[in-house]
Design an enzyme around this catalytic site. Structure first.
Site, mmCIF file in Angstrom:
data_model
loop_
_atom_site.group_PDB
_atom_site.id
_atom_site.type_symbol
_atom_site.label_atom_id
_atom_site.label_comp_id
_atom_site.label_asym_id
_atom_site.label_seq_id
_atom_site.Cartn_x
_atom_site.Cartn_y
_atom_site.Cartn_z
ATOM 1 N N PHE A 1 33.141 29.389 30.227
ATOM 2 C CA PHE A 1 32.607 28.747 31.379
ATOM 3 C C PHE A 1 31.430 29.315 31.668
ATOM 4 O O PHE A 1 30.277 28.484 31.764
ATOM 5 C CB PHE A 1 33.653 29.017 32.670
ATOM 6 C CG PHE A 1 34.902 28.348 32.678
ATOM 7 C CD1 PHE A 1 35.167 27.315 31.564
ATOM 8 C CD2 PHE A 1 35.601 27.905 34.025
ATOM 9 C CE1 PHE A 1 36.169 26.437 31.844
ATOM 10 C CE2 PHE A 1 36.571 27.253 33.933
ATOM 11 C CZ PHE A 1 36.953 26.566 33.124
ATOM 12 N N ASP B 1 38.045 35.391 35.429
ATOM 13 C CA ASP B 1 37.727 35.080 36.849
ATOM 14 C C ASP B 1 38.908 35.814 37.490
ATOM 15 O O ASP B 1 38.765 36.424 38.753
ATOM 16 C CB ASP B 1 37.548 33.690 37.009
ATOM 17 C CG ASP B 1 37.510 33.555 38.567
ATOM 18 O OD1 ASP B 1 36.494 33.267 38.850
ATOM 19 O OD2 ASP B 1 38.443 33.191 39.054
ATOM 20 N N ILE C 1 34.149 33.270 40.947
ATOM 21 C CA ILE C 1 33.320 34.217 40.420
ATOM 22 C C ILE C 1 32.597 33.920 39.069
ATOM 23 O O ILE C 1 31.569 34.371 39.083
ATOM 24 C CB ILE C 1 34.151 35.411 40.203
ATOM 25 C CG1 ILE C 1 34.877 35.855 41.694
ATOM 26 C CG2 ILE C 1 33.638 36.531 39.619
ATOM 27 C CD1 ILE C 1 35.890 36.985 41.785
ATOM 28 N N ASP C 2 33.606 33.299 38.266
ATOM 29 C CA ASP C 2 32.898 33.056 36.976
ATOM 30 C C ASP C 2 31.706 32.063 37.069
ATOM 31 O O ASP C 2 30.576 32.206 36.518
ATOM 32 C CB ASP C 2 33.936 32.510 36.059
ATOM 33 C CG ASP C 2 33.538 32.279 34.613
ATOM 34 O OD1 ASP C 2 33.064 33.354 34.329
ATOM 35 O OD2 ASP C 2 34.591 31.855 33.833
ATOM 36 N N LEU C 3 31.903 31.089 37.875
ATOM 37 C CA LEU C 3 30.843 29.967 37.876
ATOM 38 C C LEU C 3 29.836 30.440 38.817
ATOM 39 O O LEU C 3 28.639 29.950 38.596
ATOM 40 C CB LEU C 3 31.349 28.570 38.580
ATOM 41 C CG LEU C 3 32.213 28.019 37.521
ATOM 42 C CD1 LEU C 3 32.862 26.517 38.247
ATOM 43 C CD2 LEU C 3 31.696 27.442 36.328
#
Lengths: 412, 412
Positions: free
Chosen positions: A20, A148, A176-178
């Site tokens: 991601f 995430d 959190i990932d994005l």
């Protein structure tokens, strides 16, 4: 095809990242003009190609998941087997001639392959070398894997998400990932700016951990300064009342009236007789009478439709919004009105996707290519970087672009 | 004081923004070397100065909230009353000589004050002019106010956050707002890069809406492609099992084993007899037997401590993390190990805060100044921009830096 220049025209990005955050960050660089070369394992490619879709759905979408489509437009795919020296050698030759390299392998993996920053800097001192880690390159958790959800747990975000009388829940999206994707875009853009002024590249990084800490910033600050650790409050918070979701006759709305003038406008716009009461007038009183205020307001809102509540409160500048489902949100005309929806052809099918997360008036984002098939541009990229046909044949024989049938496999 | 150069050394930012996203973005620019001038209303300053703290807490922290401290280091504060022409005139003079202007006023407000992009571009064609909107500058919701919670509702994020048998809850932190901060940093950095190459500035923007759509990216893509609208699943998701929180004897842990090899390692590391069962072996079987798998795994985890589960699963490379509270997360040594914690003196008190959300090896972030008092640097800034003492006195008389006692107030 956009006729406008992109802010990153001519910038070449070699992207080893998967899933991601990394792919999303290079998609944004690509939206703004960079030429992004996505390095993919030759057989399966990026795992995100199969994420979140059943076999039937994959078949219906042409073998590719919506998540992969969401994060991989504006890229060339170069199939490269980093498990063999031929593949790594091709990677080094290309890395020597790009502006940006990105990876999200575990700490040490790129160096082991001769693709670490020190290796590539020697070939290309102007290189901006970006790494996306789980917990970071050093420290007690450096070698721990994460995603995430792991960081939603580790960061304390989960502990403040949910109802007070239930265990924690997750934030529904991989925030959190994005969020880390934009950390990567920021770091890479700043490094390119610095390079433009000084001529030298550098190493930049971020991690799920730093991304999560940034999102939890003001909670950690509060804890460090005052010792406060907040808990779960459903849709409400400790700051003000009303500041949460309320039932409507046909759904839910959130209503936020943090100060007394806003509360008064809210009360009068909805039902003055029921709500414009002296004991609710002051923000501190509304906090201490939270349950009364919420009950009184709920009794009023539950008799009105979402549209009615939004219209009445919007008119008096009280923050209000309908609790939309995914479809209502995606199809709301406001998103398209601000350029938040892009659409393009892929193998004869029309693909709709979310546009860039920010806008640049003079150098707007654009879609120049659909998401690629695995290795779709291998030959094109190799030619672009000046590899001769004979060299390509040698690398192919060495397994660089996928194992040749019958060839022995190197120990990894 | 950092002896190292910053990527944005010499870049001057005039920041009219308030509350979270805007101030956070300029704090990051400041961390990396920019000189940030925070324009504040002379009497109350940024509303975030009082956010989320009781009167007693405010008194204990020196009259300033932890949230304000979290987002306003590395800034000069210039007290300016934009409600009067003298204040606006000072703003224009400074804006004519900076590199970046940022604001988050409602659409049209800056233009009404003669501080719109077209006004300032005429004075300063190299200017990067950034705006942070609620729903954007155009479209049916352009004039609607909003905050983080409103966009959690509008975007559909709330609809997928919570337990399936309960109404939606909020994501505990202001993720959409803080995500927009990195959208601003990205847009401004790219615009500065483009300016460095071409000599011309431009207008950039983002919004809570675009920020939310970026975080919901893959859900919208899935909906547009397949019609799927996902619901609430607590800490779990629809992709794989196990992929959620489990009870330990002394807390909770999340365990994620999406593929079959990982599941086998997980099962054997925790309790082979109870978990290594043929009917759980395949990912599709675990999805269809979700309740059985979760029950069997919960029975095992609830007999073990968090530390034990994390140690055992970490050792076999299964994603695992403890569900920390805010204090455990903030104080975990990993965050400090990667430079995620900064600390500085403010009025003799030591302040701890979250560091920058990404790292740059050659041009690291640094703390050069504590968060300012309202108008603390008004004189310093005016002198820096070449205003004479006589001019300053005139502007002061005109109310530029706060209303003079007895002076008439302009209609706003």
């Amino acid at each position: 095809m956009s006729p406008r220049p992109g802010a990153l025209d001519g910038i070449r990005v070699l992207d080893f990242s998967r899933v991601f955050a990394g792919p999303d960050s290079t998609q944004i660089l690509g939206d703004f003009g960079a030429d992004v070369i996505k390095v993919e394992e030759p057989t399966r490619g990026d795992d995100a190609r199969y994420f979140g879709a059943t076999q039937d759905e994959l078949a219906a979408f042409g073998g590719i998941s919506p998540s992969f489509l969401a994060f991989n437009r504006n890229k060339l795919s170069l199939a490269l087997d980093l498990g063999c020296e031929a593949g790594r050698s091709v990677a080094r030759r290309i890395a020597a001639n790009v502006d940006v390299v990105l990876n999200n392998f575990r700490p040490g993996a790129m160096a082991k392959w001769g693709l670490g920053y020190d290796d590539l800097k020697a070939l290309n001192p102007r290189l901006v070398y970006a790494t996306f880690y789980a917990y970071g390159a050093e420290g007690p958790l450096a070698d721990f894997g994460a995603n995430d959800l792991a960081l939603q747990a580790h960061s304390g975000l989960m502990s403040i998400t949910g109802d007070a009388d239930r265990p924690p829940v997750r934030c529904g999206t991989a925030a959190i990932d994005l969020h880390a994707s934009l950390g990567l875009v920021s770091a890479i853009s700043l490094a390119l700016f610095h390079r433009e002024r000084t001529g030298v590249g550098q190493e930049v990084d971020t991690s799920l951990l730093l991304s999560s800490a940034h999102l939890m910033n003001y909670f950690y600050a509060d804890y460090w300064i005052s010792g406060n650790t907040h808990g779960r409050m459903g849709t409400a918070n400790h700051l003000s009342v009303p500041n949460q979701a309320f039932p409507a006759s046909d759904g839910m709305v959130i209503i936020i009236a943090p100060n007394d003038e806003m509360w008064l406008r809210c009360a009068r716009a909805l039902d003055a007789a029921a709500l414009d009461r002296p004991e609710f007038l002051h923000s501190s009183a509304r906090l201490s009478r939270r349950h009364e205020v919420v009950a009184a307001l709920s009794a009023v809102t539950s008799r009105l439709s979402c549209a009615e509540i939004v219209a009445r409160l919007g008119a008096v500048k009280v923050n209000v919004a309908k609790v939309n489902d995914i479809g209502e949100a995606a199809d709301h005309p406001q998103l398209a009105a601000v350029g938040g929806v892009v659409s393009y052809e892929r193998h004869g099918k029309r693909i709709k996707a979310v546009g860039s997360p920010f806008r640049m008036a003079a150098t707007p984002g654009s879609v120049r290519r659909p998401a690629p098939e695995i290795g779709e541009h291998t030959d094109e990229v190799l030619a672009q970087f000046g590899l001769s046909e004979a060299e390509i044949a040698d690398y192919r024989q060495g397994g660089a672009f996928g194992r040749i049938a019958g060839a022995p496999r190197e120990p990894s």
